[in-house]
Design an enzyme around this catalytic site. Structure first.
Site, PDB file in Angstrom:
ATOM      1  N   SER A 196      46.814  39.132  32.856  1.00  0.00           N
ATOM      2  CA  SER A 196      46.021  38.865  33.746  1.00  0.00           C
ATOM      3  C   SER A 196      44.412  38.700  33.274  1.00  0.00           C
ATOM      4  CB  SER A 196      46.104  39.681  35.151  1.00  0.00           C
ATOM      5  OG  SER A 196      46.095  40.759  34.722  1.00  0.00           O
ATOM      6  N   ALA A 198      40.385  39.677  34.438  1.00  0.00           N
ATOM      7  CA  ALA A 198      39.919  40.872  35.168  1.00  0.00           C
ATOM      8  C   ALA A 198      39.738  40.323  36.484  1.00  0.00           C
ATOM      9  CB  ALA A 198      38.478  41.227  34.534  1.00  0.00           C
ATOM     10  N   THR A 200      38.675  43.607  39.182  1.00  0.00           N
ATOM     11  CA  THR A 200      37.434  44.328  39.377  1.00  0.00           C
ATOM     12  C   THR A 200      37.330  45.110  37.880  1.00  0.00           C
ATOM     13  OG1 THR A 200      39.220  46.074  40.011  1.00  0.00           O
ATOM     14  CG2 THR A 200      37.938  44.794  41.691  1.00  0.00           C
ATOM     15  N   SER A 201      37.969  44.823  36.834  1.00  0.00           N
ATOM     16  CA  SER A 201      37.743  45.535  35.582  1.00  0.00           C
ATOM     17  C   SER A 201      36.775  44.769  34.646  1.00  0.00           C
ATOM     18  CB  SER A 201      39.032  45.623  35.002  1.00  0.00           C
ATOM     19  OG  SER A 201      39.571  44.271  34.116  1.00  0.00           O
ATOM     20  N   ASP A 258      47.052  48.631  46.673  1.00  0.00           N
ATOM     21  CA  ASP A 258      48.015  48.188  45.924  1.00  0.00           C
ATOM     22  C   ASP A 258      49.103  48.823  46.213  1.00  0.00           C
ATOM     23  OD1 ASP A 258      49.196  46.845  44.078  1.00  0.00           O
ATOM     24  OD2 ASP A 258      48.328  47.763  42.354  1.00  0.00           O
TER      25      ASP A 258
END
Lengths: 505, 505
Positions: A196, A198, A200-201, A258
């Site tokens: 994936s 980012a 929120t990273s 989540d």
């Protein structure tokens, strides 16, 4: 009723039609209701109703021009609009909200309607929250996983053993796939890894890999490259593998939730869809990661193994230390640099190498490639085969051979130094990510944070704690401000209450 | 970053800005994120981000032109856009989702952000579902009620006793307010009734009253008319009384849910905001209404009384029979006709008169106006004072004196006749509403259903069961189709399983 089309150039997940209030009343339609738009005498699509203010007269209808990449309607169309009832799946969502157990067909119908953009955000949110609050049993999760696989593209290989790895995330600097994929491929196993970007990273594996090569690959390119060089690192979002997942994430993101059923189904669907027979799930555990302690980690691991059993997929979970970043670099180019540098020099940060080679080793043992998997992985890595395979993969994905020191890093630089003497007692995952994002990551590839001192390391006054990299001055300034407000590194003496002292990893 | 404005003529609950993907990436913005749009060097508003496809170049920004009735921006504006963090209230919603109890300030902040359109649909849905699934205790419901009152307009009267009534809905044909309000006002009490329009029903009290007069009144008109003639029947949606309520309904509607905490707070806030000291809550109970049985009805009644105690409001609940429509007419003009006809003739359907005069009677007893409230209400009604006061109210709201037989009813008519002989064992609330809506109600005032035979009545072959009225042929056809697919009246002999046989009401 018939309408003349006016186009709105807004990209939406689903078609939206904008109607005059009187026309909507006439058809008994409220905002958010569904209609079928019939054009071309035969063709039609479903859309959601919005009420216009001005500029849309009676008899006119505004239509958002495209969903995703499909644009069918143009200005000169005349369309017929017919109200359509709520889809059946909304009833099933209601059933789950009210604590019921969903049947196989009911779950399939919900997932199908999610993929087809038939459900609106309110209904999608209700679905996700119903499982967040009421949970799902293994049957339901299994059916949801199978539905996610079946409503998307799948891969299958004529020969070879297909394996995969997945990290559930939550720990920054986790560039391990860049080492694992070539190590696995170098041993002759197939690993068509979809990763994936980012959300929120500071950098997703796809963002990091993109520093080297194209990651926007279609499913047949993934297959072709995997057959040719044994491995690939592609962005899952460019494929139609388990497409329900991205849409579910869209409503999870604003609430920062989540739910476990969705987490399990999402991971297992991706592994199942690419035809993996063996997979390792990396579960980072510890303060500031997604899983706060080992007990919770084990619970989740058990669930993954059970789901694997049901789906005919051999799963091993690795509970890994997630209480501080993996390695020392956070941000796309910095992480790419750290991974490549390690491959070139055959050494690097202990936390990075132990974790990457440890997980590769588990896969070697699961598939019977080696009895001491870690030793075998280390051997491949130290012999240079990992690096060699990585470059093959980069070239197969359209990238060029590079040296780590050629990777461009942001040239706006600021070092945060220690005002104290002592030992590092904490490196905050969240704060490191916040600084890296303020500096421009993941959009500005060269932006990020390099961590000079990790937990347990000794610090003198004036020592560098972290270096911030940015591509633009104003973003560097933002990042410095964030770092000063919320210092990412805690040196003992700065705080009254001491953190548990972890061994340096 | 600075942007040139392009306007979109869409009415939205909150400002939406449409950005080029690259600009959004540059600012680190995802779809659904929040930004502050600064215009005019000093002024700003908050907006939600959407990603454009085509037609919005880098440096341009599409802005929805108006929220509600406020339109500030025009094409020639240049605006600055700054990302803003999630509001605090999202954290509190999260806390409630995770089973926590909310504090007074936390609830206030959520309700305030709902009223200010700061929360998006996903977050609003999460709030509503958190209380649907986790419930709220009386403290939380009290605080939510107070927050709803405080974030809206309120009424207060210098003299007089203010009373109110509220029906929680779910039963069609419930035109009782048209009889209760003038009866109460005729006795010298004040009753500034705000009512709703139909959302999923065939006619709300506001829709029915609109057949006679203007119901879009501002709060000072409501006050003025109440002071002048003692009562009013206005549409609550035209006021800013407890405005959070409408916005909450917006996310409840697609899911067809009505969580108890929101129901209690919504009703109590509306009564509290108009300064009522006494109120009767009508809880229709029975198959096909909102409250399935008397036990559930009592539970809800207890909750209302407790909330009243906390808010200093004297509450009596009336559990009423809701297993079939009230009276015989369903649809705005038909209901207006039935109510007025009853006032003119001083008699009418037993279910309508008993209910309306019974509830007026309870208010008379609560306020000490009479010891036998029902007898007093009946006396006012039969003396013609109810009719006289009703006409005063109609004229005060800008309407004209009419006779019931002057009310225009749809001239497209279809009668459904019985093919069987027997007794009516069921009149389906849902099916009657579905037919009336298919016929055009509530938008077409003249559309609706007249029920000739109710539960317990004897039917011969060929007897009229219902008459459908519509204003347009195609809508009449739709309604007939609906009625044939789902017959609204069940005569014994048509079905194998018999319904419990209720006494004729």
């Amino acid at each position: 009723m018939k309408f003349k089309v006016k186009l709105f150039p807004i990209k939406t997940d689903k078609y939206v039609v904008v109607m005059n209030q009187s026309d909507a009343d006439e058809l008994g339609l409220l905002e958010g209701d569904r209609v079928k738009v019939i054009y071309d005498s035969r063709n039609s699509f479903n859309a959601t109703v919005q009420i216009a203010v001005g500029m849309i007269d009676r008899g006119e209808i505004g239509i958002t021009s495209c969903i995703e990449d499909r644009c069918i309607i143009s200005e000169d169309f005349e369309v017929k609009v017919v109200p359509v009832p709520k889809p059946k799946s909304v009833e099933y969502i209601k059933k789950k909200l009210d604590g019921g157990k969903l049947g196989k067909d009911e779950i399939y119908s919900i997932i199908k309607d999610i993929v087809d953009n038939t459900l609106n955000e309110i209904e999608m949110t209700a679905f996700v929250l119903s499982s967040y609050l009421n949970g799902m049993d293994f049957d339901e999760i299994e059916w949801m996983t199978r539905a996610m696989i079946e409503t998307g593209e799948t891969l299958s290989f004529e020969r070879g053993i297909v394996v995969d790895k997945h990290s559930i995330g939550g720990v920054p600097g986790n560039k391990i796939s860049l080492l694992i994929v070539p190590t696995i491929a170098a041993a002759g196993l197939l690993i068509p890894k979809t990763a994936s970007r980012a959300i929120t990273s500071a950098s997703g594996t796809a963002d990091t890999m993109e520093v080297f090569a194209d990651v926007n690959l279609h499913i047949d390119e993934i297959k072709e490259i995997t057959e040719k060089v044994g491995g690939v690192i592609a962005w899952g979002g460019a494929t139609e593998i388990a497409p329900a997942d991205d849409k579910i994430i869209h409503v999870e993101y604003p609430l920062a939730i989540d739910p476990k059923p969705q987490l399990l189904a999402s991971v297992m669907a991706k592994k199942g869809a690419i035809g993996a027979r063996y997979a390792v799930i990396d579960i980072p555990t510890g303060e500031g990661s997604k899983v706060p302690n080992v007990e919770k980690g084990r619970e989740l691991a058990n669930d993954f193994v059970e789901m694997g059993r049901r789906l005919g997929l051999n799963i091993t979970c690795a509970l890994t230390y997630g209480g501080q970043p993996v390695g020392r670099a956070v941000g796309p180019a910095l992480e790419a640099w750290e991974a490549l540098k390690a491959m070139e020099e055959k050494r690097g940060s202990a936390s990075l190498l132990e974790k990457a080679l440890g997980i590769a080793g588990i896969l070697f043992e699961m598939t019977g490639k080696a009895t001491n998997g870690y030793a075998y992985a280390k051997e491949l890595f130290e012999s240079g085969k990992t690096l060699e395979k990585f470059m093959e993969i980069v070239e197969a994905q359209g990238g060029e051979k590079v040296k780590s020191d050629d990777i461009p890093i942001g040239d706006k630089v600021y070092k945060i130094k220690s005002n104290f003497e002592g030992a590092v007692v904490g490196v905050s995952n969240q704060r490191i990510v916040k600084i890296a994002r303020a500096a421009g990551a993941p959009k500005d590839k060269g932006a990020g944070v390099y961590i000079h001192k990790k937990k347990g390391e000794i610090v003198s006054v004036g020592d560098d704690l972290v270096t911030i990299y940015a591509e633009k001055d104003w973003k560097l300034d933002n990042a410095i401000e964030v770092a000063q407000k919320e210092p990412p590194i805690l040196v003992s003496g700065m705080i009254l209450e001491k953190y548990p002292s972890y061994r340096y990893v």
